[in-house]
Write a protein that holds these residues in place. Structure first.
Motif, PDB file in Angstrom:
ATOM      1  N   GLU A 100       0.600  -1.707  -0.139  1.00 59.40           N
ATOM      2  CA  GLU A 100       0.111   0.373   0.310  1.00 59.40           C
ATOM      3  C   GLU A 100       1.215   1.416  -0.264  1.00 59.40           C
ATOM      4  O   GLU A 100       0.583   2.819  -0.573  1.00 59.40           O
ATOM      5  N   VAL A 101       2.227   1.050   0.350  1.00 58.66           N
ATOM      6  CA  VAL A 101       2.774   2.260   0.795  1.00 58.66           C
ATOM      7  C   VAL A 101       3.614   2.413  -0.964  1.00 58.66           C
ATOM      8  O   VAL A 101       3.050   4.000  -1.458  1.00 58.66           O
ATOM      9  N   ASP A 102       3.549   1.496  -1.390  1.00 62.17           N
ATOM     10  CA  ASP A 102       4.196   1.379  -2.632  1.00 62.17           C
ATOM     11  C   ASP A 102       2.796   2.273  -4.323  1.00 62.17           C
ATOM     12  O   ASP A 102       3.286   2.456  -4.896  1.00 62.17           O
ATOM     13  N   ARG A 103       1.814   1.110  -3.622  1.00 62.93           N
ATOM     14  CA  ARG A 103       1.074   2.272  -4.584  1.00 62.93           C
ATOM     15  C   ARG A 103       0.602   3.704  -4.242  1.00 62.93           C
ATOM     16  O   ARG A 103       0.610   4.044  -4.682  1.00 62.93           O
ATOM     17  N   THR A 104       0.487   4.308  -3.039  1.00 63.10           N
ATOM     18  CA  THR A 104      -0.084   5.074  -2.509  1.00 63.10           C
ATOM     19  C   THR A 104       1.411   6.318  -3.146  1.00 63.10           C
ATOM     20  O   THR A 104       0.817   7.520  -3.608  1.00 63.10           O
ATOM     21  N   SER A 105       2.617   6.333  -2.987  1.00 60.64           N
ATOM     22  CA  SER A 105       3.768   6.807  -3.559  1.00 60.64           C
ATOM     23  C   SER A 105       3.357   6.463  -5.056  1.00 60.64           C
ATOM     24  O   SER A 105       3.801   7.689  -5.226  1.00 60.64           O
ATOM     25  N   GLU A 106       3.128   5.910  -5.985  1.00 64.94           N
ATOM     26  CA  GLU A 106       3.407   6.054  -7.245  1.00 64.94           C
ATOM     27  C   GLU A 106       2.129   6.782  -7.460  1.00 64.94           C
ATOM     28  O   GLU A 106       1.987   7.949  -8.268  1.00 64.94           O
ATOM     29  N   GLU A 107       0.925   6.816  -6.988  1.00 63.47           N
ATOM     30  CA  GLU A 107       0.202   7.798  -6.994  1.00 63.47           C
ATOM     31  C   GLU A 107       0.638   9.172  -7.155  1.00 63.47           C
ATOM     32  O   GLU A 107       0.558  10.378  -7.750  1.00 63.47           O
ATOM     33  N   LYS A 108       1.017   9.029  -6.134  1.00 59.34           N
ATOM     34  CA  LYS A 108       1.968  10.762  -5.359  1.00 59.34           C
ATOM     35  C   LYS A 108       2.297  11.160  -6.716  1.00 59.34           C
ATOM     36  O   LYS A 108       2.264  12.488  -7.084  1.00 59.34           O
ATOM     37  N   LEU A 109       2.862   9.978  -6.905  1.00 57.19           N
ATOM     38  CA  LEU A 109       4.299  10.952  -8.218  1.00 57.19           C
ATOM     39  C   LEU A 109       3.534  11.105  -9.635  1.00 57.19           C
ATOM     40  O   LEU A 109       4.002  11.938 -10.200  1.00 57.19           O
ATOM     41  N   LYS A 110       2.530   9.858  -9.774  1.00 58.02           N
ATOM     42  CA  LYS A 110       2.163  10.695 -10.493  1.00 58.02           C
ATOM     43  C   LYS A 110       1.333  11.987 -10.660  1.00 58.02           C
ATOM     44  O   LYS A 110       1.000  11.861 -11.626  1.00 58.02           O
ATOM     45  N   LYS A 111       0.231  12.375 -10.052  1.00 55.65           N
ATOM     46  CA  LYS A 111       0.268  13.699  -9.587  1.00 55.65           C
ATOM     47  C   LYS A 111       0.999  15.413  -9.835  1.00 55.65           C
ATOM     48  O   LYS A 111       0.734  15.735 -10.421  1.00 55.65           O
ATOM     49  N   LEU A 112       1.768  14.539  -9.097  1.00 55.76           N
ATOM     50  CA  LEU A 112       2.527  15.646  -8.928  1.00 55.76           C
ATOM     51  C   LEU A 112       3.794  15.966 -10.995  1.00 55.76           C
ATOM     52  O   LEU A 112       4.191  16.797 -11.641  1.00 55.76           O
ATOM     53  N   ALA A 113       3.664  14.229 -11.396  1.00 55.32           N
ATOM     54  CA  ALA A 113       4.418  14.510 -12.883  1.00 55.32           C
ATOM     55  C   ALA A 113       3.302  15.062 -14.075  1.00 55.32           C
ATOM     56  O   ALA A 113       3.163  16.307 -14.262  1.00 55.32           O
ATOM     57  N   GLN A 114       2.024  14.867 -13.192  1.00 58.73           N
ATOM     58  CA  GLN A 114       0.735  15.499 -14.207  1.00 58.73           C
ATOM     59  C   GLN A 114       0.521  17.413 -14.631  1.00 58.73           C
ATOM     60  O   GLN A 114       0.574  18.075 -14.787  1.00 58.73           O
ATOM     61  N   ASN A 115       0.963  17.999 -12.414  1.00 58.04           N
ATOM     62  CA  ASN A 115       1.141  18.852 -12.766  1.00 58.04           C
ATOM     63  C   ASN A 115       1.908  19.814 -13.240  1.00 58.04           C
ATOM     64  O   ASN A 115       1.762  20.712 -12.965  1.00 58.04           O
ATOM     65  N   MET A 116       3.520  19.044 -13.667  1.00 58.10           N
ATOM     66  CA  MET A 116       4.202  19.426 -14.088  1.00 58.10           C
ATOM     67  C   MET A 116       4.146  20.194 -15.297  1.00 58.10           C
ATOM     68  O   MET A 116       3.522  19.810 -16.332  1.00 58.10           O
TER      69      MET A 116
END
Length: 69
Positions: free
Chosen positions: A53-69
């Motif tokens: 779950e930590v891995d999934r949550t971290s991946e989701e947060k990174l994807k959101k950050l990448a989309q906002n760039m």
């Protein structure tokens, strides 16, 4: 970030932070009655679920950050 992993229909619960450090672990009385080998298996399963779950949550947060760039 804090996530939970559970096993044995909630007999064992692990709470882990985003750095995969265990914050807490809870076991029901029934988990103790199951015997040491099953209890150990439940602990491993709950830990692994929390870690995933930590891995999934971290991946989701990174994807959101990448989309906002």
């Amino acid at each position: 970030v804090q996530v939970k992993g559970t096993a044995g229909a909630g007999m064992v619960t692990v709470v882990m932070n985003g750095k995969k450090k265990v914050i807490s672990m809870q076991m029901t009385e029934q988990a103790y009655k199951e015997g040491i080998e099953i209890l150990a298996d439940l602990c491993v399963a709950a830990f692994n679920q929390a870690s995933d779950e930590v891995d999934r949550t971290s991946e989701e947060k990174l994807k959101k950050l990448a989309q906002n760039m």
